[in-house]
Design a protein around this motif. Structure first.
Motif, PDB file in Angstrom:
ATOM      1  N   PRO A 191       0.832  -1.210   0.000  1.00 13.67           N
ATOM      2  CA  PRO A 191       0.000   0.000   0.000  1.00 13.67           C
ATOM      3  C   PRO A 191       0.864   1.256   0.000  1.00 13.67           C
ATOM      4  CG  PRO A 191      -0.769  -1.579   1.648  1.00 13.67           C
ATOM      5  CD  PRO A 191       0.547  -2.079   1.156  1.00 13.67           C
ATOM      6  N   HIS A 194       2.560   3.318   3.211  1.00 19.76           N
ATOM      7  CA  HIS A 194       2.568   2.538   4.458  1.00 19.76           C
ATOM      8  C   HIS A 194       3.929   2.687   5.134  1.00 19.76           C
ATOM      9  CE1 HIS A 194       2.264  -0.799   7.263  1.00 19.76           C
ATOM     10  NE2 HIS A 194       0.955  -0.801   7.034  1.00 19.76           N
ATOM     11  N   SER A 238      -5.522  -6.043  -6.087  1.00 23.16           N
ATOM     12  CA  SER A 238      -6.669  -5.368  -5.489  1.00 23.16           C
ATOM     13  C   SER A 238      -6.595  -5.392  -3.969  1.00 23.16           C
ATOM     14  CB  SER A 238      -7.966  -6.025  -5.970  1.00 23.16           C
ATOM     15  OG  SER A 238      -9.093  -5.433  -5.353  1.00 23.16           O
ATOM     16  N   MET A 239      -6.205  -6.531  -3.410  1.00 27.35           N
ATOM     17  CA  MET A 239      -6.107  -6.649  -1.962  1.00 27.35           C
ATOM     18  C   MET A 239      -4.981  -5.774  -1.414  1.00 27.35           C
ATOM     19  SD  MET A 239      -6.740 -10.749  -1.569  1.00 27.35           S
ATOM     20  CE  MET A 239      -7.301 -10.824   0.118  1.00 27.35           C
ATOM     21  N   SER A 241      -3.956  -3.004  -2.777  1.00 26.06           N
ATOM     22  CA  SER A 241      -4.373  -1.600  -2.919  1.00 26.06           C
ATOM     23  C   SER A 241      -5.306  -1.152  -1.805  1.00 26.06           C
ATOM     24  CB  SER A 241      -5.047  -1.386  -4.284  1.00 26.06           C
ATOM     25  OG  SER A 241      -6.308  -2.032  -4.324  1.00 26.06           O
ATOM     26  N   THR A 242      -6.011  -2.080  -1.189  1.00 25.99           N
ATOM     27  CA  THR A 242      -6.911  -1.734  -0.075  1.00 25.99           C
ATOM     28  C   THR A 242      -6.216  -1.800   1.270  1.00 25.99           C
ATOM     29  OG1 THR A 242      -7.687  -4.033   0.102  1.00 25.99           O
ATOM     30  CG2 THR A 242      -8.930  -2.564  -1.356  1.00 25.99           C
ATOM     31  N   GLY A 243      -4.902  -2.067   1.265  1.00 24.81           N
ATOM     32  CA  GLY A 243      -4.150  -2.088   2.498  1.00 24.81           C
ATOM     33  C   GLY A 243      -4.150  -3.408   3.223  1.00 24.81           C
ATOM     34  N   PHE A 244      -4.593  -4.463   2.544  1.00 21.17           N
ATOM     35  CA  PHE A 244      -4.737  -5.756   3.213  1.00 21.17           C
ATOM     36  C   PHE A 244      -3.392  -6.444   3.454  1.00 21.17           C
ATOM     37  CE2 PHE A 244      -5.884 -10.243   3.594  1.00 21.17           C
ATOM     38  CZ  PHE A 244      -6.947 -10.163   4.481  1.00 21.17           C
ATOM     39  N   SER A 258      -2.712   0.524  -9.689  1.00 21.07           N
ATOM     40  CA  SER A 258      -3.376   1.688  -9.109  1.00 21.07           C
ATOM     41  C   SER A 258      -2.383   2.571  -8.366  1.00 21.07           C
ATOM     42  CB  SER A 258      -4.468   1.213  -8.142  1.00 21.07           C
ATOM     43  OG  SER A 258      -4.900   2.269  -7.311  1.00 21.07           O
ATOM     44  N   SER A 260      -2.746   3.691  -5.646  1.00 21.53           N
ATOM     45  CA  SER A 260      -2.847   3.359  -4.224  1.00 21.53           C
ATOM     46  C   SER A 260      -1.855   2.281  -3.807  1.00 21.53           C
ATOM     47  CB  SER A 260      -4.270   2.913  -3.880  1.00 21.53           C
ATOM     48  OG  SER A 260      -4.640   1.771  -4.636  1.00 21.53           O
ATOM     49  N   VAL A 261      -1.093   1.730  -4.781  1.00 19.99           N
ATOM     50  CA  VAL A 261      -0.054   0.772  -4.436  1.00 19.99           C
ATOM     51  C   VAL A 261       1.303   1.366  -4.786  1.00 19.99           C
ATOM     52  CG1 VAL A 261      -1.612  -1.169  -4.874  1.00 19.99           C
ATOM     53  CG2 VAL A 261       0.010  -0.457  -6.642  1.00 19.99           C
TER      54      VAL A 261
END
Length: 301
Positions: A191, A194, A238-239, A241-244, A258, A260-261
Protein backbone atom coordinates in the motif's frame (compact mmCIF):
# COMPACT_ATOMS: atom_id res chain seq x y z
CA UNK A 1 1.35 -48.96 -39.72
CA UNK A 2 -1.18 -46.64 -38.05
CA UNK A 3 -3.35 -45.18 -40.76
CA UNK A 4 -6.31 -43.16 -39.48
CA UNK A 5 -8.29 -41.03 -41.89
CA UNK A 6 -9.22 -37.42 -41.01
CA UNK A 7 -12.84 -38.55 -40.59
CA UNK A 8 -11.76 -41.01 -37.90
CA UNK A 9 -9.75 -38.33 -36.13
CA UNK A 10 -12.77 -36.03 -36.15
CA UNK A 11 -14.85 -38.79 -34.57
CA UNK A 12 -12.33 -39.18 -31.74
CA UNK A 13 -12.26 -35.45 -31.08
CA UNK A 14 -16.06 -35.19 -31.17
CA UNK A 15 -16.50 -38.05 -28.69
CA UNK A 16 -14.05 -36.38 -26.30
CA UNK A 17 -15.56 -32.92 -26.66
CA UNK A 18 -19.17 -34.08 -26.43
CA UNK A 19 -18.49 -36.55 -23.64
CA UNK A 20 -20.19 -39.49 -25.28
CA UNK A 21 -20.94 -41.43 -28.43
CA UNK A 22 -24.57 -40.33 -28.81
CA UNK A 23 -23.81 -36.63 -28.51
CA UNK A 24 -20.87 -37.00 -30.90
CA UNK A 25 -23.11 -38.74 -33.41
CA UNK A 26 -25.56 -35.83 -33.34
CA UNK A 27 -22.75 -33.32 -33.81
CA UNK A 28 -21.24 -35.26 -36.72
CA UNK A 29 -24.52 -36.20 -38.38
CA UNK A 30 -23.77 -39.91 -37.93
CA UNK A 31 -25.50 -42.79 -36.21
CA UNK A 32 -24.28 -43.87 -32.79
CA UNK A 33 -23.36 -47.28 -34.14
CA UNK A 34 -21.22 -45.66 -36.85
CA UNK A 35 -19.41 -43.59 -34.23
CA UNK A 36 -18.84 -46.67 -32.06
CA UNK A 37 -17.58 -48.63 -35.05
CA UNK A 38 -15.16 -45.85 -35.99
CA UNK A 39 -13.77 -45.59 -32.45
CA UNK A 40 -13.35 -49.35 -32.16
CA UNK A 41 -11.48 -49.38 -35.48
CA UNK A 42 -9.18 -46.60 -34.31
CA UNK A 43 -8.53 -48.42 -31.03
CA UNK A 44 -7.74 -51.62 -32.88
CA UNK A 45 -5.23 -49.96 -35.18
CA UNK A 46 -3.60 -47.97 -32.39
CA UNK A 47 -3.51 -50.96 -30.08
CA UNK A 48 -4.99 -49.15 -27.08
CA UNK A 49 -8.32 -48.37 -25.43
CA UNK A 50 -8.98 -44.68 -26.00
CA UNK A 51 -12.15 -44.17 -23.97
CA UNK A 52 -13.56 -45.51 -20.74
CA UNK A 53 -17.24 -46.21 -21.49
CA UNK A 54 -19.80 -45.88 -18.74
CA UNK A 55 -23.29 -44.68 -17.90
CA UNK A 56 -22.02 -41.13 -17.61
CA UNK A 57 -20.55 -41.20 -21.11
CA UNK A 58 -17.08 -41.66 -22.58
CA UNK A 59 -13.95 -40.36 -20.86
CA UNK A 60 -10.54 -40.42 -22.57
CA UNK A 61 -8.00 -42.80 -21.07
CA UNK A 62 -4.38 -41.62 -20.69
CA UNK A 63 -3.69 -43.26 -24.07
CA UNK A 64 -6.78 -41.54 -25.42
CA UNK A 65 -5.58 -38.13 -24.23
CA UNK A 66 -2.31 -38.66 -26.06
CA UNK A 67 -4.13 -39.75 -29.21
CA UNK A 68 -6.48 -36.77 -29.01
CA UNK A 69 -3.56 -34.35 -28.85
CA UNK A 70 -2.16 -35.76 -32.06
CA UNK A 71 -5.62 -35.90 -33.66
CA UNK A 72 -6.31 -32.22 -33.00
CA UNK A 73 -2.86 -31.23 -34.21
CA UNK A 74 -3.19 -33.26 -37.43
CA UNK A 75 -6.62 -31.80 -38.15
CA UNK A 76 -5.29 -28.31 -37.53
CA UNK A 77 -2.40 -28.92 -39.93
CA UNK A 78 -4.89 -29.99 -42.60
CA UNK A 79 -6.73 -26.68 -42.11
CA UNK A 80 -3.48 -24.73 -42.34
CA UNK A 81 -2.45 -26.67 -45.43
CA UNK A 82 -5.71 -25.77 -47.12
CA UNK A 83 -5.45 -22.06 -46.33
CA UNK A 84 -1.79 -21.83 -47.36
CA UNK A 85 -2.35 -23.69 -50.62
CA UNK A 86 -5.31 -21.44 -51.48
CA UNK A 87 -3.22 -18.36 -50.68
CA UNK A 88 -0.38 -19.65 -52.86
CA UNK A 89 -2.74 -20.27 -55.75
CA UNK A 90 -3.81 -16.62 -55.56
CA UNK A 91 -0.27 -15.27 -55.60
CA UNK A 92 0.55 -15.42 -51.88
CA UNK A 93 4.17 -15.63 -50.79
CA UNK A 94 5.76 -18.14 -48.43
CA UNK A 95 8.18 -15.37 -47.49
CA UNK A 96 9.12 -14.74 -43.89
CA UNK A 97 12.49 -12.98 -44.28
CA UNK A 98 13.11 -9.31 -43.70
CA UNK A 99 13.22 -8.60 -47.41
CA UNK A 100 10.23 -10.64 -48.45
CA UNK A 101 7.02 -9.12 -49.71
CA UNK A 102 3.74 -9.21 -47.78
CA UNK A 103 2.24 -12.61 -47.12
CA UNK A 104 -1.37 -13.47 -47.78
CA UNK A 105 -2.20 -14.73 -44.30
CA UNK A 106 -5.78 -15.42 -43.28
CA UNK A 107 -7.91 -17.60 -41.07
CA UNK A 108 -8.12 -18.36 -37.36
CA UNK A 109 -5.06 -18.23 -35.14
CA UNK A 110 -5.57 -19.94 -31.79
CA UNK A 111 -3.58 -18.55 -28.87
CA UNK A 112 -3.35 -19.64 -25.24
CA UNK A 113 -1.94 -17.13 -22.74
CA UNK A 114 -1.77 -16.73 -19.00
CA UNK A 115 -3.65 -13.79 -17.54
CA UNK A 116 -1.01 -11.06 -17.24
CA UNK A 117 0.41 -11.83 -20.69
CA UNK A 118 -3.09 -11.81 -22.18
CA UNK A 119 -3.79 -8.43 -20.60
CA UNK A 120 -0.51 -6.60 -21.07
CA UNK A 121 1.66 -8.26 -23.73
CA UNK A 122 -0.60 -9.93 -26.25
CA UNK A 123 -2.99 -7.02 -27.11
CA UNK A 124 -0.23 -4.83 -28.55
CA UNK A 125 1.11 -7.71 -30.62
CA UNK A 126 -2.35 -8.61 -31.90
CA UNK A 127 -3.05 -4.99 -32.80
CA UNK A 128 0.07 -4.89 -34.96
CA UNK A 129 -0.65 -8.35 -36.38
CA UNK A 130 -4.21 -7.64 -37.52
CA UNK A 131 -3.20 -4.28 -38.95
CA UNK A 132 -0.66 -6.00 -41.19
CA UNK A 133 -2.75 -9.12 -41.79
CA UNK A 134 -6.45 -8.21 -41.50
CA UNK A 135 -7.41 -11.69 -42.67
CA UNK A 136 -6.12 -13.28 -39.47
CA UNK A 137 -8.77 -13.90 -36.82
CA UNK A 138 -7.13 -14.30 -33.39
CA UNK A 139 -8.86 -16.64 -30.94
CA UNK A 140 -7.45 -16.12 -27.45
CA UNK A 141 -7.99 -18.36 -24.44
CA UNK A 142 -6.74 -17.40 -20.99
CA UNK A 143 -5.20 -20.44 -19.33
CA UNK A 144 -3.83 -20.72 -15.82
CA UNK A 145 -0.08 -21.22 -15.96
CA UNK A 146 -0.09 -24.13 -13.53
CA UNK A 147 0.44 -27.81 -14.26
CA UNK A 148 0.77 -28.23 -18.02
CA UNK A 149 -0.35 -24.62 -18.56
CA UNK A 150 -0.32 -23.00 -21.98
CA UNK A 151 2.25 -25.47 -23.33
CA UNK A 152 -0.23 -28.25 -22.57
CA UNK A 153 -2.85 -26.48 -24.67
CA UNK A 154 -0.46 -26.50 -27.63
CA UNK A 155 0.50 -30.14 -27.06
CA UNK A 156 -3.18 -31.09 -26.88
CA UNK A 157 -3.90 -29.34 -30.18
CA UNK A 158 -6.17 -26.69 -28.63
CA UNK A 159 -3.83 -23.79 -29.41
CA UNK A 160 -1.44 -22.95 -32.23
CA UNK A 161 0.81 -20.91 -29.97
CA UNK A 162 1.08 -20.46 -26.22
CA UNK A 163 2.50 -17.56 -24.25
CA UNK A 164 4.31 -19.41 -21.48
CA UNK A 165 6.72 -19.01 -18.61
CA UNK A 166 10.01 -20.65 -19.51
CA UNK A 167 13.05 -21.66 -17.52
CA UNK A 168 15.05 -24.49 -16.02
CA UNK A 169 12.07 -25.64 -13.96
CA UNK A 170 9.58 -25.21 -16.81
CA UNK A 171 11.52 -25.74 -20.05
CA UNK A 172 10.02 -25.93 -23.52
CA UNK A 173 8.61 -29.47 -23.82
CA UNK A 174 10.71 -31.63 -26.15
CA UNK A 175 7.80 -31.98 -28.60
CA UNK A 176 7.56 -28.20 -29.01
CA UNK A 177 9.76 -25.29 -30.05
CA UNK A 178 9.86 -21.86 -28.51
CA UNK A 179 11.85 -18.86 -27.45
CA UNK A 180 12.11 -16.20 -24.77
CA UNK A 181 10.36 -12.90 -25.44
CA UNK A 182 11.08 -10.95 -22.27
CA UNK A 183 12.87 -11.31 -18.94
CA UNK A 184 10.87 -9.66 -16.19
CA UNK A 185 11.88 -8.96 -12.63
CA UNK A 186 9.88 -9.28 -9.45
CA UNK A 187 9.14 -6.36 -7.14
CA UNK A 188 7.67 -5.78 -3.71
CA UNK A 189 4.17 -4.33 -3.92
CA UNK A 190 2.53 -2.69 -0.92
CA UNK A 191 0.00 0.00 0.00
CA UNK A 192 1.30 3.44 -0.94
CA UNK A 193 2.62 5.42 1.99
CA UNK A 194 2.57 2.54 4.46
CA UNK A 195 5.23 3.22 7.12
CA UNK A 196 6.31 -0.42 7.50
CA UNK A 197 5.21 -2.44 4.43
CA UNK A 198 7.40 -5.43 5.32
CA UNK A 199 5.37 -5.94 8.49
CA UNK A 200 2.19 -6.59 6.49
CA UNK A 201 0.75 -10.08 5.81
CA UNK A 202 1.99 -11.67 2.58
CA UNK A 203 -0.53 -12.28 -0.21
CA UNK A 204 0.17 -14.80 -2.94
CA UNK A 205 -1.68 -16.74 -5.65
CA UNK A 206 -1.38 -20.28 -6.97
CA UNK A 207 -0.23 -19.23 -10.42
CA UNK A 208 2.67 -17.17 -9.12
CA UNK A 209 5.85 -18.69 -10.51
CA UNK A 210 7.33 -19.73 -7.18
CA UNK A 211 9.81 -21.95 -9.06
CA UNK A 212 11.58 -18.75 -10.12
CA UNK A 213 11.51 -17.20 -6.66
CA UNK A 214 12.03 -20.23 -4.42
CA UNK A 215 15.79 -19.93 -3.85
CA UNK A 216 15.57 -16.16 -3.40
CA UNK A 217 12.48 -16.49 -1.21
CA UNK A 218 14.24 -18.92 1.13
CA UNK A 219 16.97 -16.36 1.80
CA UNK A 220 14.60 -13.52 2.75
CA UNK A 221 14.13 -13.69 6.50
CA UNK A 222 11.71 -10.76 6.41
CA UNK A 223 9.28 -12.61 4.13
CA UNK A 224 6.71 -14.60 6.11
CA UNK A 225 4.73 -17.54 4.69
CA UNK A 226 1.76 -16.37 2.66
CA UNK A 227 -1.32 -16.14 4.85
CA UNK A 228 -3.69 -15.30 1.98
CA UNK A 229 -3.99 -17.23 -1.30
CA UNK A 230 -5.92 -15.19 -3.88
CA UNK A 231 -7.44 -16.44 -7.12
CA UNK A 232 -5.12 -14.55 -9.47
CA UNK A 233 -2.67 -11.67 -9.66
CA UNK A 234 -5.48 -9.18 -10.24
CA UNK A 235 -7.08 -10.16 -6.95
CA UNK A 236 -3.69 -9.89 -5.22
CA UNK A 237 -3.16 -6.38 -6.55
CA UNK A 238 -6.67 -5.37 -5.49
CA UNK A 239 -6.11 -6.65 -1.96
CA UNK A 240 -2.77 -4.84 -1.71
CA UNK A 241 -4.37 -1.60 -2.92
CA UNK A 242 -6.91 -1.73 -0.07
CA UNK A 243 -4.15 -2.09 2.50
CA UNK A 244 -4.74 -5.76 3.21
CA UNK A 245 -1.12 -6.85 2.76
CA UNK A 246 2.00 -6.92 0.61
CA UNK A 247 3.04 -9.16 -2.30
CA UNK A 248 6.03 -10.10 -4.46
CA UNK A 249 4.91 -9.90 -8.08
CA UNK A 250 6.38 -9.97 -11.62
CA UNK A 251 6.44 -6.83 -13.73
CA UNK A 252 3.74 -7.90 -16.21
CA UNK A 253 1.28 -8.22 -13.34
CA UNK A 254 2.01 -4.64 -12.31
CA UNK A 255 1.25 -2.87 -15.60
CA UNK A 256 -1.38 -0.24 -14.92
CA UNK A 257 -1.23 -0.69 -11.15
CA UNK A 258 -3.38 1.69 -9.11
CA UNK A 259 -1.74 4.77 -7.56
CA UNK A 260 -2.85 3.36 -4.22
CA UNK A 261 -0.05 0.77 -4.44
CA UNK A 262 3.67 1.38 -4.31
CA UNK A 263 6.21 -0.74 -6.18
CA UNK A 264 9.60 -1.16 -4.50
CA UNK A 265 12.63 -2.56 -6.32
CA UNK A 266 14.08 -5.65 -4.70
CA UNK A 267 17.63 -4.89 -5.77
CA UNK A 268 20.11 -6.55 -8.12
CA UNK A 269 19.52 -9.98 -6.59
CA UNK A 270 15.79 -9.87 -7.28
CA UNK A 271 14.25 -12.97 -8.86
CA UNK A 272 13.29 -12.90 -12.54
CA UNK A 273 11.26 -15.05 -14.87
CA UNK A 274 11.32 -15.63 -18.61
CA UNK A 275 8.17 -15.16 -20.64
CA UNK A 276 8.16 -16.67 -24.10
CA UNK A 277 6.22 -18.56 -26.72
CA UNK A 278 5.79 -22.24 -27.55
CA UNK A 279 4.38 -23.89 -30.66
CA UNK A 280 4.73 -27.10 -32.62
CA UNK A 281 7.59 -27.54 -35.11
CA UNK A 282 5.04 -27.88 -37.91
CA UNK A 283 3.11 -24.70 -37.07
CA UNK A 284 6.29 -22.75 -36.35
CA UNK A 285 6.83 -22.44 -40.13
CA UNK A 286 3.26 -21.41 -40.92
CA UNK A 287 2.88 -17.75 -42.01
CA UNK A 288 0.32 -16.84 -39.33
CA UNK A 289 2.36 -18.20 -36.42
CA UNK A 290 5.59 -16.68 -37.80
CA UNK A 291 3.85 -13.33 -38.16
CA UNK A 292 2.60 -13.43 -34.57
CA UNK A 293 6.04 -14.35 -33.24
CA UNK A 294 7.53 -11.37 -35.11
CA UNK A 295 5.01 -8.99 -33.53
CA UNK A 296 5.47 -10.48 -30.06
CA UNK A 297 9.22 -9.95 -30.35
CA UNK A 298 8.68 -6.40 -31.57
CA UNK A 299 6.48 -5.35 -28.63
CA UNK A 300 8.53 -7.29 -26.07
CA UNK A 301 11.80 -5.81 -27.25
Amino acid sequence: MTDLAPRELRVLVAVAEQGGFSAAAVTLGMTQSAVSHSVRGSERRLGAVLFDRGRSGAVPTPAGERALGYARRVLRLLEVMGSEVRAASHGGSRGGGAGDGPEEVAGPLRIAAFRSAALHLLPRALGRLTERHPGIVPEVRIVREVGRGTAGEVLDGRADLGIATLGTTSPVPPELVGGVLVEEGYALVHPAGHPAPRSLPLIDWTENCTSYTRAWWAGQEWLPPATVQAEDDGAVLSMVSTGFGMAVMPELSLVGASPSVEITDLGPERPTRSVGYVTTPELAVSPAVRALIRELRAVAG
